[in-house]
Scaffold this active site. Structure first.
Site, PDB file in Angstrom:
ATOM      1  NE  ARG A 202      -3.452  -1.866   2.995  1.00 31.95           N
ATOM      2  CZ  ARG A 202      -3.114  -3.174   3.746  1.00 31.95           C
ATOM      3  NH1 ARG A 202      -1.970  -3.036   4.051  1.00 31.95           N
ATOM      4  NH2 ARG A 202      -4.128  -3.874   3.756  1.00 31.95           N
ATOM      5  CB  ILE A 203       3.296   2.582   2.417  1.00 34.87           C
ATOM      6  CG1 ILE A 203       2.275   2.491   3.702  1.00 34.87           C
ATOM      7  CG2 ILE A 203       4.222   3.889   2.612  1.00 34.87           C
ATOM      8  CD1 ILE A 203       2.876   2.432   4.968  1.00 34.87           C
TER       9      ILE A 203
ATOM     10  CB  THR B 167       9.126   5.685   5.778  1.00 36.48           C
ATOM     11  OG1 THR B 167       8.860   5.022   4.550  1.00 36.48           O
ATOM     12  CG2 THR B 167       9.750   6.923   5.407  1.00 36.48           C
ATOM     13  CB  SER B 168       9.624  -0.118   6.575  1.00 36.37           C
ATOM     14  OG  SER B 168      10.910  -0.436   6.427  1.00 36.37           O
ATOM     15  NE  ARG B 169       7.678  -1.217  12.712  1.00 32.16           N
ATOM     16  CZ  ARG B 169       6.761  -0.206  12.487  1.00 32.16           C
ATOM     17  NH1 ARG B 169       6.923   0.717  11.862  1.00 32.16           N
ATOM     18  NH2 ARG B 169       5.492  -0.622  13.139  1.00 32.16           N
TER      19      ARG B 169
ATOM     20  CD  GLU C 288      12.612   3.570  15.667  1.00 35.47           C
ATOM     21  OE1 GLU C 288      11.215   3.620  16.223  1.00 35.47           O
ATOM     22  OE2 GLU C 288      12.757   3.220  14.507  1.00 35.47           O
TER      23      GLU C 288
ATOM     24  CG  HIS D 271       8.817   5.455  13.896  1.00 36.17           C
ATOM     25  ND1 HIS D 271       9.124   4.231  14.372  1.00 36.17           N
ATOM     26  CD2 HIS D 271       7.912   5.513  13.078  1.00 36.17           C
ATOM     27  CE1 HIS D 271       8.535   3.414  13.994  1.00 36.17           C
ATOM     28  NE2 HIS D 271       7.579   4.035  13.026  1.00 36.17           N
TER      29      HIS D 271
HETATM   30  C1  DGY Z   1       3.166   2.060  11.799  1.00 40.44           C
HETATM   31  O1  DGY Z   1       2.046   2.212  11.659  1.00 40.44           O
HETATM   32  O2  DGY Z   1       3.612   1.079  11.586  1.00 40.44           O
HETATM   33  C2  DGY Z   1       4.115   3.140  11.907  1.00 40.44           C
HETATM   34  O3  DGY Z   1       5.358   3.033  12.008  1.00 40.44           O
HETATM   35  C3  DGY Z   1       3.525   4.246  12.676  1.00 40.44           C
HETATM   36  O4  DGY Z   1       2.624   4.802  12.219  1.00 40.44           O
END
Ligand code: DGY
Length: 337
Positions: free
Chosen positions: A156-157, A233-235, A264, A282
């Protein structure tokens, strides 16, 4: 008697109102994150738990919550939850997909642009009064328009990032575990090594699993162009941060825009001194509208479980009830482990 819900952070008012229609709610309103001992005590009588990605929902916690039926994770990622332990105890786990897709894609693109155009370095120069005037060679960055973007994980992202890239006239490659029959936004499949070698920007959008931990390590970074920029922007643990730090310091890739880190907080001490890294705490989904939507969705998931309905976003299903006496005995012994 109405079920009890334990919430590990202060919910927005409208989400709290919605949850209170179904459950007696206890929330932890202290400084985040909730201490582990407080969490374990809080779930003791709870039928439902609404929690954050920073909380470890493991066998020990589930065993401390003998009445627990549902865990609503306030995040799309759920690597903080031991799904097998939850399934073994007949606890439904849910997440909050969709509502944060566009907001997180915005942040990925913001990091991509900020790193390419060296915005944080420029901000620092102006803010500290060190800017001495326009110069032809000052803070030269990289063009985003027309460049090639490699998306690792076209879910999706990732697809939302690909749509943004179209607006910048970018060529989009993607790699997924499984090649899609029809990829969105004109994205073309490439193997991971090919994607890494061909992309000017690489943006990571896979969930954290055993298979994706350190998916991008020294060997993968070495395949990237010296001019390339990595965005995550994932993990954090999807990227080997030590290897990334070495690559950025040695200039074997040009830059990185990171919203997530292996630890984190506090985030990466070694990366903090590198001007070619743009670091965010994050905040991928951090807009007022999206965080409220996440809270409402998490509440809808939890209230569905507590009232015996199928939740909108289950990530682990209740195990089918076993009916033989020996199976019941074995289920009981699993539950009390
Ligand atoms: C998630 O939803 O997994 C993000 O890292 C925080 O919104």
């Amino acid at each position: 008697m109405r079920p009890r819900a334990f919430v590990t952070f202060p919910l927005p008012a409208e989400a709290l109102r919605l949850l209170r229609r179904t459950a007696r709610v206890t929330s932890y309103d202290g400084p985040q994150p909730i201490p582990r001992a407080t969490l374990l005590a809080g779930v003791r009588d709870a039928d439902g738990l609404l929690c954050l990605l920073t909380e470890r929902i493991d066998a020990a916690l589930l065993d401390a919550a003998p009445k627990l039926r549902g865990v609503a994770n306030y995040a799309v990622g759920y690597n903080n939850v031991d799904l097998a332990a939850a399934a073994a105890r007949n606890v439904v786990v849910t997440n909050t997909p969709d509502v944060l897709t566009e907001t997180t894609a915005d942040l990925a693109f913001a990091l991509l642009l900020a790193t390419a155009r060296r915005l944080v370095e420029g901000d620092t120069l102006v803010r500290r009064g060190r800017w001495s005037g326009w110069k032809p060679d000052q803070l030269l960055g990289r063009d985003v328009h027309g460049a090639t973007l490699g998306i690792v994980g076209l879910g999706r992202i990732g697809a939302a990032v690909a749509r943004r890239a179209q607006g910048f006239g970018m060529k989009v490659l993607y790699w997924n575990r499984r090649r899609l029959r029809r990829a969105p936004a004109g994205a073309r499949y490439a193997t991971l090594p090919r994607l890494l070698a061909a992309s000017d920007f690489v943006s990571i959008h896979v969930p954290l699993t055993d298979a994706t931990r350190h998916l991008v390590g020294a060997a993968e970074l070495a395949r990237m162009k010296r001019s390339a920029i990595l965005v995550n922007t994932s993990r954090g643990p999807v990227v080997d941060e030590a290897a990334l730090t070495r690559a950025l310091a040695a200039g074997t890739i040009a830059g990185a825009g990171l919203d997530v880190f292996e630890r984190e907080p506090p985030g990466p001490a070694a990366l903090r001194g590198l001007p070619n890294a743009v670091l965010a705490p994050h905040v991928g989904s951090a807009t007022t509208a999206t965080r409220t939507a996440m809270a409402m969705l998490a509440v809808r998931n939890l209230t569905a479980v507590l009232t015996g309905r199928e939740p909108p976003n289950p990530v682990a299903r209740r195990q089918p009830r076993r009916s033989t006496p020996s199976a019941r005995a074995s289920a009981r012994s699993t539950r009390s482990r």
